[in-house]
Design a protein around this motif. Structure first.
Motif, PDB file in Angstrom:
ATOM      1  N   GLN B  50       0.857  -1.188   0.000  1.00  0.00           N
ATOM      2  CA  GLN B  50       0.000   0.000   0.000  1.00  0.00           C
ATOM      3  C   GLN B  50       0.891   1.234   0.000  1.00  0.00           C
ATOM      4  N   PRO B  56      -5.011  -1.933  -0.751  1.00  0.00           N
ATOM      5  CA  PRO B  56      -3.648  -2.360  -1.046  1.00  0.00           C
ATOM      6  C   PRO B  56      -3.614  -3.324  -2.224  1.00  0.00           C
ATOM      7  N   VAL B 100       6.668   0.947   7.970  1.00  0.00           N
ATOM      8  CA  VAL B 100       6.518   1.756   6.757  1.00  0.00           C
ATOM      9  C   VAL B 100       6.406   3.226   7.142  1.00  0.00           C
ATOM     10  N   HIS B 102       4.638   5.888   7.857  1.00  0.00           N
ATOM     11  CA  HIS B 102       3.259   6.189   8.225  1.00  0.00           C
ATOM     12  C   HIS B 102       3.325   6.855   9.591  1.00  0.00           C
ATOM     13  N   SER B 107       3.739  -1.290  11.235  1.00  0.00           N
ATOM     14  CA  SER B 107       4.252  -2.088  10.127  1.00  0.00           C
ATOM     15  C   SER B 107       3.116  -2.425   9.177  1.00  0.00           C
ATOM     16  N   ASP B 108       3.495  -2.724   7.960  1.00  0.00           N
ATOM     17  CA  ASP B 108       2.508  -3.112   6.969  1.00  0.00           C
ATOM     18  C   ASP B 108       3.150  -4.167   6.067  1.00  0.00           C
TER      19      ASP B 108
END
Lengths: 195, 510
Positions: B50, B56, B100, B102, B107-108
């Motif tokens: 994403q 995503p 990430v 953000h 986390s992603d």
């Protein structure tokens, strides 16, 4: 004497005519059901968990409309009590501990390898959020589960866990600012203060 | 097509002004003096699925798989989404959660790619003349290339290449304002690759068929303006120089400056027939259509006192920020924080191990003297500087009280959702109240409440339909039982009757 009679007659005439109008209005503009119950019901969290002592959210809404305390809904917590207090114009009360505590949002998860497929949880789920059939593994539709934990008790093999709903990056939002925050901090350079 | 062959750049266009705005120290010259350099190949690339607004992407690769540069590794899912491509050739190491870029620091899901160093392209379909393609083919190419708005918001570009509700687009605006301090990525891009920017805009204009094409650029970028004016010769595109003021690069503000139209509350520019695109996006569209190249790299400004070689780098998506900074003389000991984005709208990175994504226009590593942490918050003195400077003409003080008191419905009535989060209110506040941070929090709370309401409504519907179903089943059962009882009674009666008949018969016979 005649003055008194006239007055009584006039009042009587008024009373009769207004009575007729009111009576007509009561029939003509009759409201089906109690709208306040609908309004209260829409504020309740709809977990249908029964922790308030009523078999579902709507019966509790009905009970509140009939004068019951507004602080018996643990899943809704303080926010719901506040909203109900605003709607009904009463003082908000702290949550009644007798009916449970406000917990973070939960979701039921079946440990699938242990499930024996007895369908008892399916029957217990008030919103049909559990899928499965007899002698086959069951599973919870996570997006629909309200976390009412009504399915935990009937499970004969105790394979249902109530897990806190994980907060993902999608559902994250900014918390209340702390004292030292970043973004849009000021530059205290002389050039700026001079301009 | 080329009706306006005369150079339109000389024509003076009437400009309008949006209310509010500020003139912060620009700090652009520290990073716009050097030409764009290509960043070296990092040892690993971390590619979040994403990197855009919307759903995503869905990973198309498996661990251990070898991919070529430009090969699609994640597919767009749904209407508002964007694909992702391998920025270089190499091996997929895995698919797992990484921190990430953000504001949450969470986390992603990311794809980890280990470059093989060969940088071998996959097959690309170039196209010399975009006019030979149909608009829908170009839209498909842009979607295929995974382009998302590169100015910072990351809205999938292909979605913005469809005219709104099959209406005509009156004005196509290319946003080259780049009003936030420090950031110079668009400036350098225009100076060095103006033909790509203009080429991209021509392609977008071919698809959208707008009434006019305008490039809005702030007057603090004379070299870029000259480059653009040179590049738009013999096209219908008009380069409009606007006065420098933050946030003139805000979409709604730029629309107001150039067209005098105001975007209504809760609407987007497309609703009033205006389309805004970023210059970086235009360049990416050009490369996607002309050379078939997907979006695999972007230009990012590296700046701040803690970076020695300040400037713009062309960096592969997925490059870890700490590694990138290390290549350009970063002093982690001096820096207290690294900001993704600019000083007004950016956010501090919790970890510098996060990767560069499609929206990373700037990495700012300021020293403490350069961008001091906010001083202690004091009480609001009702000076109204925030209200004077608010570019969205909101009442920041009122919103602040409502947000603090959690009176979100009132905040909404005061148009909280029209706040563009430009950060001016916090910047000008003499009491250092973190105003915009309160609004962000309030917006998040309101969104969450709405979601909760939606969910409980859904639960009620499910509950009620279940009740109905149970009721029906009960009724059906009762009806069946009744029918069975009746049938049994009838059978009984029949039996009895036949028995008596038989008895009578036997009686007669005997």
């Amino acid at each position: 004497m005649s003055v008194i009679t006239t007055a009584i007659l006039a009042l009587l005439a008024l009373a009769v005519s207004f009575g007729a109008i009111l009576g007509f209005a009561a029939v003509r503009f009759k409201v089906e059901g109690n709208p306040i119950v609908d309004q209260i019901d829409s504020l309740l969290p709809q977990t249908q968990c029964g922790q308030c002592g009523h078999p579902g959210c709507r019966p509790y809404a009905q009970a509140i409309a009939d004068g019951e305390d507004i602080n018996k809904c643990p899943p809704g917590g303080e926010a719901t009590i506040q909203a109900l207090a605003d709607l009904l114009d009463v003082e908000p009360q702290p949550l009644d501990a007798e009916h449970g505590e406000e917990k973070p949002k939960q979701v039921a998860v079946i440990r699938e390898e242990e499930c024996i497929g007895c369908t008892k949880c399916i029957q217990a789920c008030p919103i049909d959020a559990i899928l499965g059939s007899a002698k086959h593994m069951h599973t919870v539709i996570e997006s629909e589960c309200t976390g009412c934990d009504l399915c935990v008790e009937p499970c004969p093999v105790d394979c249902i866990d109530m897990l806190p709903l994980a907060q993902g990056i999608q559902s994250w939002h900014w918390s209340v600012p702390r004292k030292h925050i970043i973004a849009s901090d000021k530059t205290h350079s002389p050039e700026v203060s001079a301009s | 097509m080329n009706s306006a062959l005369s150079p339109t750049a000389t024509r003076k266009r009437k400009l309008y002004e949006f209310s509010g705005g500020i003139h912060p120290q620009e700090m652009k010259s520290v990073s716009n003096q050097r030409a764009i350099v290509t960043a070296p190949m990092p040892p690993k690339l971390i590619l979040p699925l994403q990197q855009h607004i919307g759903s995503p992407g869905k990973a198309l690769v498996e661990p251990g798989q070898h991919v070529l540069k430009g090969q699609k590794i994640a597919e767009a899912q749904g209407r508002i989404s964007a694909s992702l491509h391998a920025p270089t050739s190499g091996t997929i190491k895995g698919l797992q959660d990484f921190p990430v870029a953000h504001p949450s620091g969470m986390s992603d899901l990311c794809i980890e790619l280990i470059p093989d160093g060969k940088d071998q392209w996959c097959d690309l379909t170039a196209c010399e003349h975009y006019e030979h393609l149909s608009p829908s083919e170009i839209q498909a190419k842009v979607r295929e290339a995974g382009i998302a708005g590169m100015g910072g918001a990351g809205f999938p570009t292909e979605v913005k290449l469809h005219p709104p509700h099959n209406d005509k687009v009156a004005t196509l605006i290319l946003n080259a304002a780049e009003c936030e301090p420090y950031i110079t990525a668009d400036d350098r891009l225009i100076r060095e690759r103006a033909h790509e920017v203009v080429g991209g805009m021509e392609i977008m204009a071919y698809v959208l068929q707008p009434g006019e094409c305008v490039i809005g650029i702030e007057d603090n970028k004379p070299e870029a303006i000259a480059a653009l004016q040179d590049a738009v010769k013999n096209t219908r595109i008009e380069v409009v120089v606007i006065p420098s003021k933050y946030p003139s690069g805000g979409e709604k503000q730029l629309v107001k400056i150039l067209t005098d139209k105001e975007v209504p509350s809760g609407k987007i520019p497309a609703d009033i027939g205006v389309m805004c695109q970023n210059v970086g996006t235009a360049a990416a569209v050009y490369r996607a259509v002309r050379f078939g190249e997907p979006l695999i790299s972007r230009i990012t400004t590296l700046t701040g006192d803690c970076v020695e070689q300040k400037g713009n780098v062309e960096v592969l998506l997925g490059t870890p920020v700490d590694w990138l900074l290390a290549q350009y003389g970063y002093h982690p000991d001096r820096s207290r924080r690294v900001i993704a984005g600019g000083p007004m709208m950016g956010f501090t990175l919790d970890s510098t191990q996060v990767p560069i994504v499609k929206t990373s226009n700037c990495i700012l590593a300021p020293s403490e003297t350069e961008l001091p942490l906010a001083s202690h918050t004091q009480a609001c003195i009702r000076c109204s500087q925030c209200a004077d400077a608010c570019p969205a003409e909101l009442l920041p003080q009122q919103l602040y009280w409502f947000a603090r008191a959690q009176e979100y419905d009132k905040a909404e009535h005061h148009n909280l959702f029209d706040c563009i989060e430009c950060g001016i209110c916090s910047y000008v506040c003499p009491s250092s109240i973190p105003l915009v941070q309160y609004y962000r929090h309030a917006k998040g709370q309101i969104k969450q409440q709405r979601l909760g309401q939606q969910k409980s409504d859904q639960a009620r519907i499910r509950f009620e339909s279940r009740q109905r179903r149970l009721e029906q089943e009960k009724e059906q059962k009762a009806a069946k039982r009744k029918a069975r009882a009746e049938a049994a009674a009838k059978a009984q009666a029949k039996k009895k009757a036949s028995e008596t008949q038989a008895q009578a018969d036997t009686g007669e016979n005997t």
